[in-house]
Write a protein that holds these residues in place. Structure first.
Motif, short mmCIF file in Angstrom:
data_model
loop_
_atom_site.label_atom_id
_atom_site.label_comp_id
_atom_site.label_asym_id
_atom_site.label_seq_id
_atom_site.Cartn_x
_atom_site.Cartn_y
_atom_site.Cartn_z
N GLY A 280 58.92 49.05 19.56
CA GLY A 280 59.59 50.25 20.39
C GLY A 280 60.23 49.59 21.72
N GLY A 281 60.64 48.50 21.63
CA GLY A 281 61.44 48.04 22.97
C GLY A 281 60.31 47.03 23.93
N SER A 282 59.09 47.21 23.64
CA SER A 282 58.14 46.51 24.58
C SER A 282 57.14 45.71 23.67
CB SER A 282 57.44 47.19 25.48
OG SER A 282 56.60 48.32 24.68
N SER A 283 56.32 44.72 24.31
CA SER A 283 55.43 43.96 23.55
C SER A 283 54.15 44.63 23.27
CB SER A 283 55.36 42.55 23.95
OG SER A 283 54.64 42.45 25.07
N ASP A 284 53.26 44.49 22.27
CA ASP A 284 51.96 44.74 22.37
C ASP A 284 51.30 44.63 23.57
OD1 ASP A 284 52.73 45.71 19.80
OD2 ASP A 284 51.74 43.92 18.69
N LEU A 285 51.41 43.50 24.09
CA LEU A 285 50.61 43.08 25.30
C LEU A 285 51.26 44.00 26.42
CD1 LEU A 285 48.43 41.30 26.15
CD2 LEU A 285 50.20 39.55 26.93
N HIS A 286 52.36 44.31 26.54
CA HIS A 286 52.79 45.37 27.54
C HIS A 286 52.19 46.58 27.39
CE1 HIS A 286 56.27 46.23 30.31
NE2 HIS A 286 55.90 47.48 30.06
N THR A 287 52.12 47.24 26.09
CA THR A 287 51.35 48.50 26.13
C THR A 287 49.76 48.40 26.47
OG1 THR A 287 52.84 48.77 24.28
CG2 THR A 287 51.00 50.33 24.38
N GLU A 290 49.77 48.67 30.15
CA GLU A 290 50.08 49.93 30.72
C GLU A 290 48.70 50.66 30.48
OE1 GLU A 290 54.83 50.46 30.58
OE2 GLU A 290 53.80 51.05 29.07
N ALA A 291 48.09 50.55 29.52
CA ALA A 291 46.99 51.61 29.26
C ALA A 291 45.72 51.11 30.27
CB ALA A 291 46.45 51.59 27.72
N LEU A 292 45.62 49.89 30.28
CA LEU A 292 44.50 49.27 31.25
C LEU A 292 44.67 49.75 32.42
CD1 LEU A 292 41.95 47.74 31.19
CD2 LEU A 292 43.22 45.61 31.57
N VAL A 293 46.07 49.68 33.04
CA VAL A 293 46.25 50.02 34.79
C VAL A 293 45.95 51.59 34.62
CG1 VAL A 293 48.21 50.51 36.07
CG2 VAL A 293 48.04 48.34 34.76
N GLU A 300 46.54 59.38 34.00
CA GLU A 300 46.63 59.79 32.53
C GLU A 300 47.50 58.61 31.84
OE1 GLU A 300 48.09 63.51 29.65
OE2 GLU A 300 48.34 63.66 31.94
N ASP A 301 48.59 58.22 32.41
CA ASP A 301 49.38 57.16 31.97
C ASP A 301 50.09 56.38 33.18
OD1 ASP A 301 50.94 55.87 30.08
OD2 ASP A 301 52.20 57.24 29.63
N ALA A 302 50.70 55.26 32.66
CA ALA A 302 51.15 54.20 33.68
C ALA A 302 52.13 53.43 32.90
CB ALA A 302 50.12 53.24 34.38
N LEU A 303 53.40 53.04 33.92
CA LEU A 303 54.45 52.08 33.35
C LEU A 303 54.30 50.88 34.25
CD1 LEU A 303 57.07 52.44 35.44
CD2 LEU A 303 57.38 54.54 34.27
N ILE A 304 54.76 49.75 33.90
CA ILE A 304 54.60 48.58 34.74
C ILE A 304 55.93 48.00 34.67
CG2 ILE A 304 52.20 48.01 34.33
CD1 ILE A 304 53.00 46.05 32.49
N ALA A 459 51.77 55.04 38.28
CA ALA A 459 50.86 55.92 37.41
C ALA A 459 50.68 57.30 37.79
CB ALA A 459 49.50 55.26 37.64
N GLY A 460 50.61 58.07 36.88
CA GLY A 460 50.44 59.43 37.15
C GLY A 460 50.10 60.28 35.95
#
Length: 675
Positions: A280-287, A290-293, A300-304, A459-460
């Motif tokens: 979906g446009g990003s690597s598994d490690l990227h996902t 983001e979840a760990l952050v 609830e969620d984050a983007l890096i 994050a938010g």
């Protein structure tokens, strides 16, 4: 010069018991260990044995050296990069686990060893106590007068040189004068400060280095034959104590569990994003990152993103626009200012960290509405920083949240310097004050300071993060983060959090936490949420070392801050801040302070800051404390400041009769830091 501690060996050598860190190593070095993981495991075992032993052993890493720090790059010393590559940290350790005596007497260039539990503190706000306000302490009038006169002399001489030079040496001013029908490339007025003032001090800035900016740093020596217009490398290097890098938790290491994880990620994923499997446009490690952050900061969620500066400047325009109001602290970072300008929103500023000024402004803007039309604002967004990098000031988050409940605005907190550096669990200002992070709308931070990586995050709640993924400029235009950087983020963050055993109950970070509920620790990361190949050493995966680093940083920060005040210096900032500004005022003292610290028997590298990063007359040196520093390292800095401060007349803080002697400060470190 103060009495220095005995020299400590950089390499464990049976034939020579007292080699210097900077001298040649004997060829009779012992065989190194097979991996960094085995070394760290042996180190932790020796540390435990040392604490349980009744025998008296040194409690921390000794001083750097008693010898000259300048060495030729051709010599076979620990400063050679080949040595650093062949031996972890330049150490040659025996194949068997080292004894506690060997561990404690080894100089660690990247992370200093300190087992004394007295030199530990918890970074936490005492409930009920007011948050210290930012107070700008003025020096005596003769200091201010001499500072203004210094700038006046430089300005007058600079204009005279420009006037004469344009007429007698026009070739040197072609970039400032129109020629052949073309306008000048640079503005004469705008470039005046750079040409005539900053150039005189350029030796203090942008110093070339090599290797890891850990507890120590390796400088490439240089000279200037033309008054700092050009710099020439001499070929020699200087190993100096590093009190200038944003390495708050000491994760800027070329050896260790995190470095081993990064090396493994390079083998599996390569060094670019194209080497990783994309979903979906990003690597598994990227996902995973983001979840760990999101779990780490309690959102609830984050983007890096791949750049911290762009995280502010590119995502602020996605939240506000024309008809919106941005209220900004007057000392906010340039990335925030740039992002608000791009957004097209109306911008108002309030006095730095002043809740009275902020409330007065809120009443005015809400009652008046938009300019000309006086319609209600579509949105009001308050943007502040958790920890201000030039002042060391801590955000008054409890006061702002009280105003938030009253006036109903959105809150964006930039935690570039506070995340990982503040709070008993390293979660930033919310953790420091014991406040539920869900009471803040947007938490922004970077990975360059406490995590030894690069990039930033936002994050938010999930709805807002999804909106930013679609409408933020970095989504379609920004570069993705590479697997090695993502691995460093995941490994260092997991080291702070700790990793739960497989099958352990899930943490509460995945559930929506009501704002009114009391703040709770998000808990350790689940092994199933991390890459299967990530294998951290026990000390890191248990979170023990992460907790130790947080407490060491808290002690070092408060000790240096309190120590400088007791010596009589004027300092800014909160006692818990790892950024400790020491005021110099006069621009001429910046170069002298830098040189005198660097030319000491144990060289110390510092960062001096001047206009336009600070007001014109408040030039300063900015110490950046790290968990990698030992108590003896901070002692070294305090002793150096004590001597240099007397020479340069910098002690204008507390009255002379209230000052402490340097020996009293060093001997009372634990009590002084705990105040």
């Amino acid at each position: 010069m103060p009495a220095a501690s005995p020299p400590s060996p950089m390499a464990l050598n049976i034939a020579s018991p007292t080699p210097s860190m900077f001298k040649k190593r004997s060829s009779q070095t012992l065989a190194p260990m097979t991996s960094a993981a085995s070394y760290l495991s042996a180190l932790s075992q020796a540390d435990a044995r040392a604490r349980n032993s009744r025998e008296k052993t040194p409690t921390s890493t000794p001083a750097l050296s008693l010898s000259s720090s300048i060495t030729s790059s051709s010599e076979d010393t620990v400063l050679n990069e080949s040595d650093l590559d062949n031996n972890a940290d330049g150490l040659a350790l025996p194949a068997r686990p080292p004894t506690s005596e060997q561990v404690f007497t080894t100089v660690h260039t990247e992370f200093g060893h300190c087992a004394n539990e007295a030199y530990r503190l918890t970074s936490q706000h005492t409930p009920g106590e007011p948050v210290p306000a930012h107070v700008e302490q003025d020096p005596p009038y003769y200091i201010l007068l001499s500072t203004y006169i210094s700038y006046l002399i430089l300005i007058v001489i600079g204009h005279i040189r420009d006037f004469v030079g344009k007429r007698f040496s026009p070739k040197s001013y072609t970039h400032l004068m129109p020629r052949n029908g073309y306008a000048p490339l640079n503005s004469d007025f705008d470039s005046f400060y750079t040409r005539r003032l900053k150039t005189r001090m350029d030796e203090c800035f942008s110093q070339p280095v090599t290797g890891v900016a850990g507890r120590t740093i390796l400088l490439l020596d240089r000279i200037s034959p033309d008054y700092n217009h050009t710099q020439i490398l001499t070929g020699t290097r200087t190993r100096a104590l590093n009190i200038s890098s944003y390495n708050y938790l000491g994760f800027a290491q070329a050896r260790g569990g995190c470095a081993d994880a990064v090396e493994e990620s390079i083998k599996r994923c390569g060094v670019s994003t194209c080497g990783a499997r994309l979903t979906g446009g990003s690597s598994d490690l990227h996902t995973v990152a983001e979840a760990l952050v999101a779990q780490f900061v309690g959102m609830e969620d984050a983007l890096i993103s791949s750049m911290g500066f762009a995280t502010n400047s590119a995502y602020i325009p996605a939240l506000v626009g024309k008809g919106c109001l941005v209220i900004s602290d007057e000392l906010n970072h340039a990335s925030i200012r740039f992002g608000t300008r791009l957004s097209g929103a109306h911008v108002r500023m309030f006095k730095h960290n002043d809740m009275g000024s902020l409330e007065s402004l809120l009443r005015e803007v809400i009652s008046q509405g938009q300019p000309k039309t006086h319609r209600p604002w579509k949105k009001i967004l308050l943007i502040v920083e958790g920890l201000y990098s030039m002042e060391g000031t801590l955000l008054n988050l409890p006061g702002i949240l009280e105003l938030k409940k009253k006036y109903k605005f959105y809150l964006w907190v930039d935690e570039a310097h506070s995340i990982g550096a503040l709070g008993p669990h390293g979660r930033g200002v919310c953790d420091y004050f014991g406040i539920n992070p869900r009471s803040v709308d947007i938490l922004m931070g970077t990975f360059t300071k406490s995590f030894g990586a690069a990039g930033g995050y936002i994050a938010g709640d999930k709805t807002m993060i999804d909106h930013l993924r679609v409408h933020g400029h970095l989504g379609p235009y920004g570069e993705a983060m590479t697997p090695p950087v993502l691995t460093q983020i995941v490994a260092s963050m997991a080291s702070i959090m700790g990793i739960a055993n497989p099958g352990a109950p899930s943490s509460t970070s995945g559930a929506v936490v009501p704002i009114d509920t009391p703040a709770s620790h998000p808990g350790p990361a689940k092994q199933s949420d991390l890459p299967a190949w990530l294998n951290l050493p026990p000390q890191l995966s248990s979170g023990a070392e992460g907790r130790s680093r947080l407490r060491r940083l808290a002690f070092n920060s408060r000790y240096l801050h309190r120590g400088l005040i007791k010596l009589g210096f004027i300092t800014y900032g909160h006692p818990a801040s790892p950024i400790v500004p020491l005021l110099l005022f006069n621009p001429g003292k910046m170069c002298m302070f830098h040189r005198m610290m660097k030319d000491r028997q144990t060289p110390i590298i510092v960062v001096v800051v001047a206009y336009p990063a600070t007001p014109l007359v408040t030039s300063r040196v900015r110490f950046c404390v790290s968990a990698a520093h030992t108590k003896e390292d901070v002692d070294t800095v305090l002793r150096a400041c004590d001597e240099v401060g007397d020479v340069l007349d910098l002690k204008h803080g507390i009255k002379k009769r209230e000052r402490w002697d340097i020996e009293k400060i060093v001997n009372s470190a634990a009590e002084l830091a705990a105040v």
